[in-house]
Enzyme design. Structure first.
Site, short mmCIF file in Angstrom:
data_model
loop_
_atom_site.label_atom_id
_atom_site.label_comp_id
_atom_site.label_asym_id
_atom_site.label_seq_id
_atom_site.Cartn_x
_atom_site.Cartn_y
_atom_site.Cartn_z
N VAL A 276 4.18 -104.45 -12.53
CA VAL A 276 5.25 -103.83 -13.43
C VAL A 276 4.96 -104.19 -14.52
O VAL A 276 3.95 -105.49 -15.12
CB VAL A 276 6.49 -104.66 -12.20
CG1 VAL A 276 7.51 -104.96 -13.30
CG2 VAL A 276 6.60 -104.08 -11.65
N CYS A 277 4.99 -103.69 -15.62
CA CYS A 277 5.12 -103.12 -16.96
C CYS A 277 2.90 -103.26 -17.19
O CYS A 277 2.33 -102.85 -16.77
CB CYS A 277 5.52 -105.20 -16.98
SG CYS A 277 5.82 -105.60 -19.13
#
Length: 261
Positions: free
Chosen positions: A135-136
């Site tokens: 994520v991210c």
């Protein structure tokens, strides 16, 4: 092993001879309980919500073992000051994982890229995991570890431009699935990512059940969650906060990759 929620704990009890907790799981299919092994990376300065959102989802997988792993078992401080205690070191992490998960970070990203032990761990476990996920800005770490070559992937809007120089194919969506590579965009996208992982690891009904349990029914007070929707004066101000970040991420990512065995 990290503690699981009541949902997953009840599922384990229902599948064993343990006395079940105060939850009636009789309507749940037996195939929803599987022995998944999930490792979630923690490193100094990781973004707390990048980890917490997906961890909630993974912890609700009936039968799964979820580890938060780091170089040592010493407490790891997130970017917002939230501190967690890993429950496994790199050496203690199973060689074969169902899911390898990497959260993102701002300035902490560079410390992780420059840590040879962390990058070797990602390259090793990622090469054998059933699912390689992030994520991210965690996708920058995956790319630097050689795990996204030729794969479509997303990242936080700040680092989208760093992915292709590191071998990935940018697809700026909230959650991107390319074979067994699953990447989520910035921070809050971790909740959407987590629900998609539940669908992939179990099925659609399972994922919807956990969405309901989490009461994930977002109604944000502002329409400013993307560069496209935020007012220009807000998006311009935020973009100006990160001069040179992409260039630094690319340089650090290439250096980390070159140092791998």
């Amino acid at each position: 092993m990290h503690k699981t929620t009541a949902f997953a704990a009840a599922g384990r009890a229902a599948a064993s001879e343990e006395a079940p907790p105060a939850h009636d799981m009789s309507a749940f299919p037996t195939e929803w309980t599987k022995p998944d092994r999930i490792a979630m990376l923690a490193y100094h300065g990781f973004t707390a919500l990048d980890l917490a959102g997906p961890q909630y989802m993974f912890a609700n997988l009936m039968g799964a073992t979820v580890h938060v792993v780091a170089r040592t078992r010493e407490p790891v401080r997130s970017d917002t000051g939230l501190t967690i205690v890993p429950d496994a070191t790199f050496d203690e992490t199973p060689a074969k994982l169902t899911v390898l998960f990497v959260p993102g970070s701002g300035s902490g990203l560079f410390g992780a890229l420059e840590d040879a032990e962390t990058m070797r761990f990602l390259a090793d476990r990622g090469a054998r995991a059933d699912w390689v996920t992030s994520v991210c800005t965690g996708s920058v770490l995956l790319a630097a570890a050689g795990l996204l070559d030729g794969y479509r992937a997303t990242s936080h809007w700040v680092t989208e431009a760093a992915l292709e120089p590191l071998g990935a194919v940018l697809e700026p969506e909230r959650v991107v699935i390319d074979w067994n590579r699953i990447t989520g965009a910035g921070v809050t996208a971790g909740v959407d990512f987590g629900l998609k992982m539940l669908e992939l690891l179990r099925d659609r009904d399972y994922a919807m059940a956990i969405q309901l349990l989490a009461q994930y029914d977002p109604a944000p007070p502002f329409d400013a969650g993307s560069l496209a929707s935020a007012p220009p004066h807000v998006s311009g101000m935020m973009q100006a906060m990160f001069p040179g970040f992409v260039r630094r991420a690319v340089d650090a990512g290439r250096a980390a990759r070159a140092a791998l065995p």
